[in-house]
Motif scaffolding. Structure first.
Motif, PDB file in Angstrom:
ATOM      1  N   VAL A 100       0.773  -1.166   0.070  1.00 19.41           N
ATOM      2  CA  VAL A 100      -0.020   0.006   0.018  1.00 19.41           C
ATOM      3  C   VAL A 100       0.717   1.256  -0.126  1.00 19.41           C
ATOM      4  O   VAL A 100       1.564   1.527   1.016  1.00 19.41           O
ATOM      5  CB  VAL A 100      -0.854   0.052   1.206  1.00 19.41           C
ATOM      6  CG1 VAL A 100      -1.835   1.021   1.093  1.00 19.41           C
ATOM      7  CG2 VAL A 100      -1.724  -1.324   1.412  1.00 19.41           C
ATOM      8  N   ASP A 129       2.308   4.957  -0.672  1.00 21.39           N
ATOM      9  CA  ASP A 129       1.763   6.655  -0.046  1.00 21.39           C
ATOM     10  C   ASP A 129       3.135   7.533  -0.541  1.00 21.39           C
ATOM     11  O   ASP A 129       4.166   7.154  -0.518  1.00 21.39           O
ATOM     12  CB  ASP A 129       1.475   6.640   1.576  1.00 21.39           C
ATOM     13  CG  ASP A 129       0.926   7.685   1.811  1.00 21.39           C
ATOM     14  OD1 ASP A 129      -0.455   7.936   1.665  1.00 21.39           O
ATOM     15  OD2 ASP A 129       1.202   8.607   2.199  1.00 21.39           O
ATOM     16  N   LEU A 142      -6.610   4.264   5.749  1.00 25.26           N
ATOM     17  CA  LEU A 142      -6.563   4.046   4.602  1.00 25.26           C
ATOM     18  C   LEU A 142      -7.907   4.660   4.037  1.00 25.26           C
ATOM     19  O   LEU A 142      -8.909   4.453   4.746  1.00 25.26           O
ATOM     20  CB  LEU A 142      -6.605   2.664   4.481  1.00 25.26           C
ATOM     21  CG  LEU A 142      -6.299   1.968   2.865  1.00 25.26           C
ATOM     22  CD1 LEU A 142      -4.959   2.215   2.591  1.00 25.26           C
ATOM     23  CD2 LEU A 142      -6.339   0.407   2.986  1.00 25.26           C
ATOM     24  N   ARG A 143      -7.647   5.317   2.751  1.00 23.49           N
ATOM     25  CA  ARG A 143      -8.931   5.876   1.985  1.00 23.49           C
ATOM     26  C   ARG A 143      -9.773   4.825   1.801  1.00 23.49           C
ATOM     27  O   ARG A 143      -9.784   3.756   1.736  1.00 23.49           O
ATOM     28  CB  ARG A 143      -8.100   6.484   0.825  1.00 23.49           C
ATOM     29  CG  ARG A 143      -7.452   7.763   0.943  1.00 23.49           C
ATOM     30  CD  ARG A 143      -6.978   8.318  -0.210  1.00 23.49           C
ATOM     31  NE  ARG A 143      -5.792   9.218   0.153  1.00 23.49           N
ATOM     32  CZ  ARG A 143      -5.972  10.583   0.601  1.00 23.49           C
ATOM     33  NH1 ARG A 143      -7.340  10.915   0.969  1.00 23.49           N
ATOM     34  NH2 ARG A 143      -5.081  11.323   0.530  1.00 23.49           N
ATOM     35  N   SER A 180      -7.983   1.470  -2.953  1.00 23.52           N
ATOM     36  CA  SER A 180      -7.220   1.103  -4.042  1.00 23.52           C
ATOM     37  C   SER A 180      -5.837   0.979  -3.624  1.00 23.52           C
ATOM     38  O   SER A 180      -5.213   1.899  -3.279  1.00 23.52           O
ATOM     39  CB  SER A 180      -7.523   2.151  -5.198  1.00 23.52           C
ATOM     40  OG  SER A 180      -6.739   2.189  -6.189  1.00 23.52           O
ATOM     41  N   LEU A 181      -5.338  -0.136  -4.209  1.00 24.93           N
ATOM     42  CA  LEU A 181      -3.955  -0.289  -3.634  1.00 24.93           C
ATOM     43  C   LEU A 181      -3.003   0.158  -4.753  1.00 24.93           C
ATOM     44  O   LEU A 181      -1.846   0.143  -4.962  1.00 24.93           O
ATOM     45  CB  LEU A 181      -3.499  -1.865  -3.471  1.00 24.93           C
ATOM     46  CG  LEU A 181      -4.533  -2.534  -2.517  1.00 24.93           C
ATOM     47  CD1 LEU A 181      -4.122  -3.951  -2.209  1.00 24.93           C
ATOM     48  CD2 LEU A 181      -4.117  -1.742  -1.230  1.00 24.93           C
ATOM     49  N   ASP A 232      -3.391   3.465  -6.178  1.00 30.46           N
ATOM     50  CA  ASP A 232      -3.056   4.631  -6.255  1.00 30.46           C
ATOM     51  C   ASP A 232      -1.628   5.134  -5.514  1.00 30.46           C
ATOM     52  O   ASP A 232      -1.178   4.174  -4.629  1.00 30.46           O
ATOM     53  CB  ASP A 232      -4.323   5.387  -5.353  1.00 30.46           C
ATOM     54  CG  ASP A 232      -5.460   5.215  -6.132  1.00 30.46           C
ATOM     55  OD1 ASP A 232      -5.563   5.085  -7.364  1.00 30.46           O
ATOM     56  OD2 ASP A 232      -6.434   5.420  -5.386  1.00 30.46           O
ATOM     57  N   ASN A 268      -2.523   6.604  -0.700  1.00 30.71           N
ATOM     58  CA  ASN A 268      -3.623   5.726  -0.051  1.00 30.71           C
ATOM     59  C   ASN A 268      -4.111   6.018   1.400  1.00 30.71           C
ATOM     60  O   ASN A 268      -5.047   5.738   1.777  1.00 30.71           O
ATOM     61  CB  ASN A 268      -3.409   4.310  -0.041  1.00 30.71           C
ATOM     62  CG  ASN A 268      -3.286   3.769  -1.633  1.00 30.71           C
ATOM     63  OD1 ASN A 268      -4.481   3.529  -2.214  1.00 30.71           O
ATOM     64  ND2 ASN A 268      -2.024   3.849  -2.028  1.00 30.71           N
TER      65      ASN A 268
END
Length: 886
Positions: A307, A309, A337-338, A342-343, A345, A348
């Motif tokens: 994930v 960021d 986590l948003r 969605s992994l 993006d 996140n």
């Protein structure tokens, strides 16, 4: 995703087809021949003409069939074990030569079907004699080109441009019932959907389903998306999805209902939007694509996802799932986590405002999210991320709740164990449990309500609180050396099958049935081939699995077996290469496990895709070269024991592990028997250079370790190093014979020399013996002479002594006798006196002889007696030695 271009594999840019053989080698049909890839290096199938290859088939007997430009055949190995193409063009009548490309090869009940632009060619082959088959050729009507082909329930269907949908049977082509309903001028692909249904790719006219002569357009989100991308080939995957390769839009995964599952193109990393063929699903589930420019491999359903960021959150210390959202506590604060999850993006995570310090722990308690931070305990009070302070502490390291939800337990740094009691919608004031240590790193709550505390650098403590909630009456027990734990350390408690265990740097221990002491246990020392490492953390999940960290890059999961007493040890996060991981968080409703790492990554493992995909496989010796140039062994076929010449100074042995997930993480080790008993260290080098080896038989064993930490099986490879000519059997026998002859001749010469020496010594000894005997005789004579001289000296002294002693008495006697005779005596008296005078004279004469004695001789006397001869030899015979009678 991994991709390779012409510079990587050393061939043409365009690739047409791809297959994996029984040894897991990847074969690619390239414009300049057949390429090979084993996970460590690219190679090429030997073909001096470098003819373009267009299609492959791996049949049920694991033979690889090849379609080329104006040729077809199969792959076989030569005497060196190298792959080569065996052409079968000679089986085809000359009038059918020049068919251009074999675009597809299929295995059917009628034999192999080779699809060319202008004909279907059927090859009826005996599996044991692939060179001795029968060819049947069916040109299309009016030589119109074949656009697409499929085998539908052993029916050979083709779409022929200008002719429509036809079936090849009965020695020719017949229109398929209902083919006239297909109004599109061209059908680029025919995909069986099961039963008698076909999916038709009609290009600009979209997709349709053809079933028993009925054509039904397939109009949905996926087909509308595909229409502009010019799909050329579609494949029904085992999971029911359809993979479409396109000229303009890469790879598209969709289902029959029209849902788009995945789009891979140049925008998200694919090397080229024109995907020529694929996908090939390899032994580990990867998708291989041949491109107009290169080759690509995709992990469509990778079990691990990171994930990402765009903001660094620092080391991830805690995670929890709350109201369907994932929260993470990290060095820089608390993150969420948003909602879209969605992994793919790049951003996140969103940060929770109000907590600007380290987030040590997160607790989901009665639908309330409690946060243990460096400045105290907080509670998330609304969906917008607003937090309220529960209580201030110096580092709230761990949060736990009582089984009934009445109490909140807080492990602190400096303030020991704190207890907060629920007070309506809030919490009462914290109360420290007396008797607990200052530094409480972790808390574990048993189902019966007993608390186990992890003490930083100390012994584990258990706390029993009274039912009244009066903290001052709590009973604290320290499990120190008197209770089975030898040294202080951060003991981490966890529960397995209802029994308390603790893990530490000293190992794992379990609490005995009387709960009085800990006993050493080997519960977590189950993973084979790994060194014993200290356990940094341990956690369990609702499936009975035990997650723990045991050294760098080693996050293990112990999965209980069917008996519930044994465990299988796996490493699902090994590929992530997390040097230090802090925790894992199972999310049962999503079948996911999340892990936070010290480097700021959050990694998700999807257990639905398997604990570890595929198997570790088998590492193989692929090639053997001399001086890295001359090929001795190509890796295939039943090759007799390889023999190396004694003058081969450098022999390079290439090996590989055909596991294609993250090949850059594959590692290798080897040992050369009988020279090496132990394995070498793990290395990323997929080869070994061997210097000049003494003559003899050798076996090299190779092991591979894949990206998931699994160790492969070995495939021993034996070779022979010939002895130098001077060490060959005949040379050795000849040399041995010469040496024996030389030794025999030398020994004979020595024997003769020794015999001559013996005879010479014998003569010398005889001579020396005679000389010694003469010397001994001379010595004896000399000794006798000396003795005689000594005797003579003694006799002389004796004679002198006798003369001295006898002369005077004799003179007196003689004088007296003469005086008496002068007197007148009678006759008888005169006779006596005369006799006395004669005897006196005789004695005097004897005395004189004693004085003149020169030689001592013995003479016989009487009765065998011997006496000395004092008379000398001249009168010894005349005079008697007997006394004269008076």
């Amino acid at each position: 995703m991994q991709s390779w271009g012409a510079d990587d594999y050393g061939g043409g840019t365009q690739n047409w087809d791809i297959v994996q053989d029984s040894s897991d080698l990847i074969l690619v049909a390239n414009d300049s021949g057949i390429l090979t890839y084993d996970g460590a290096r690219w190679g090429r199938v030997g073909d001096p003409e470098h003819r373009p290859a267009r299609s492959f088939l791996r049949d049920r007997h694991d033979r690889i069939w090849v379609g080329m430009l104006n040729d077809f055949g199969y792959l076989s190995s030569d005497s060196t074990g190298s792959l080569r193409i065996v052409s079968l063009l000679h089986l085809l009548p000359e009038e059918h030569h020049g068919f251009h490309n074999v675009d597809e090869i299929h295995e059917t009940e009628r034999g192999l079907v080779m699809v060319t632009r202008s004909a279907l060619m059927f090859y009826h082959v005996d599996p044991d004699q692939p060179d001795d088959g029968v060819m049947e050729v069916y040109p299309t009507p009016e030589d119109d080109p074949i656009v697409s082909y499929c085998n539908l329930n052993d029916r050979h269907l083709v779409f022929v441009f200008g002719q429509g949908l036809l079936e090849c049977s009965g020695g020719g082509y017949q229109p398929v019932a209902g083919h006239d309903r297909i109004e599109a001028p061209v059908v680029w692909d025919l995909t069986p959907l099961g039963g008698d249904s076909l999916l038709l790719n009609q290009g600009d006219d979209g997709h349709a389903v053809f079933h028993n002569g009925v054509l039904k357009p397939l109009e949905n989100e996926a087909t509308r998306y595909l229409r502009a991308l010019r799909p050329t080939n579609e494949t029904l995957l085992p999971d029911g999805r359809i993979a479409a390769v396109t000229r303009k839009g890469g790879l598209v995964l969709f289902d029959y209902a029209g849902t788009l599952h995945l789009v891979m193109n140049r925008d998200n990393g694919l090397r080229d939007n024109w995907v020529v063929n694929g996908p090939l699903i390899d032994n580990t589930g990867g998708y291989w694509l041949t491109l107009n420019d290169g080759v690509a491999r995709l992990e469509i359903d990778a079990p691990l996802r990171v994930v990402h960021d765009d903001v660094y959150m620092g080391a991830v210390l805690s995670m929890v799932s709350h109201n369907g959202r994932l929260f993470a506590g990290a060095d820089q604060g608390i993150y969420r986590l948003r909602s879209n999850m969605s992994l793919d993006d790049t951003s996140n995570w969103e940060r929770i405002a109000g907590i600007d310090n380290r987030g040590w722990d997160l607790l989901n308690m009665d639908n309330r999210l409690l946060i243990g931070a460096a400045s105290g305990v907080y509670e998330l009070v609304d969906g917008n991320g607003r937090c309220e302070t529960v209580s201030f502490f110096n580092n709230a390291l761990d949060l736990e709740s009582s089984p009934d939800g009445r109490f909140l337990y807080v492990g602190t740094w400096m303030d020991g164990l704190q207890v907060l009691e629920r007070a309506g919608a809030g919490w009462g004031k914290p109360v420290r449990v007396p008797g607990t240590s200052d530094f409480v790193r972790g808390i574990f709550v048993e189902p019966n309500g007993a608390l186990w505390l992890t003490i930083e650098g100390g012994y584990p403590e258990t706390v029993r609180l009274p039912s009244t909630g009066n903290v001052s009456d709590a009973v604290v027990t320290v499990y120190d050396s008197s209770r089975g734990l030898a040294e202080p350390g951060s003991y981490i408690p966890f529960l397995v099958n209802g029994r308390i265990h603790v893990a530490s740097e000293q190992g794992t221990f379990y609490l005995d049935d009387d709960r009085t002491k800990f006993v050493p246990d080997s519960l977590l020392a189950l993973y084979p081939g790994q060194p014993s490492e200290p356990t940094d953390w341990v956690s369990t999940d609702d499936k009975g699995r035990i997650w723990f960290s045991a050294g760098p890059y080693a996050t293990w999961c112990a999965i209980p077996d069917s008996t519930g007493t044994g465990y299988k040890m796996v490493r699902p996060f090994a590929r992530a290469r997390v040097r230090e991981s802090y925790l894992v968080l199972p999310v049962p409703e999503e079948n996911h496990v999340w892990m936070g790492s010290a480097d700021g990554r959050v990694i998700r493992w999807d257990e639905c895709l398997g604990m570890q995909p595929g198997t570790a496989g088998r590492a193989k010796v692929r090639q053997v070269y001399i001086q890295n140039d001359s090929l001795l062994f190509g890796g295939y076929g039943e090759v007799e024991k390889l023999r190396l010449q004694s003058n081969h100074r450098v022999v390079r042995i290439n090996f590989s592990l055909p596991q294609y997930d993250a090949v850059e993480l594959n590692r290798y080790r080897y040992r050369l028997l009988p020279r090496h008993r132990n394995w070498s260290s793990w290395s990323e080098e997929a080869y070994r250079d061997l210097g000049r080896l003494p003559g003899g038989s050798y076996t090299i064993e190779v092991q591979g370790r894949d990206a998931y930490g699994r160790v492969s099986k070995t495939d021993p490879f034996t070779f022979q190093v010939q002895h130098p000519w001077y060490l060959s059997i005949w040379s050795v026998l000849l040399a041995a014979s010469a040496i024996v002859a030389l030794i025999y001749g030398f020994m004979q010469w020595r024997f003769r020399a020794m015999e001559r020496r013996r005879l010479l010594l014998k003569k010398l000894v005889a001579k020396r013996t005679r000389e010694l005997e003469e010397a001994m005789r001379e010595l004896e004579l000399h000794r006798d002479a000396e003795l005689e001289a000594k005797q003579m000296r003694t006799a002389a002294r004796l004679g002198a002594t006798l003369a001295h002693e006898f002369n005077n008495p004799l003179a007196i006697i003689k004088a007296g006798a003469e005086l008496a005779k002068m007197q007148d005596q009678d006759e008888r008296t005169n006779k006596i006196l005369d006799s006395i005078l004669r005897q006196t004279e005789r004695l005097s004469e004897l005395v004189r002889k004693f004085q003149k004695l020169e030689e001592l001789r013995e003479i016989d006397y009487a009765a065998g007696m011997k006496i000395l001869d004092i008379h000398g030899p001249e009168d010894s015979d005349q005079k008697s030695s007997q006394p004269e009678e008076a």
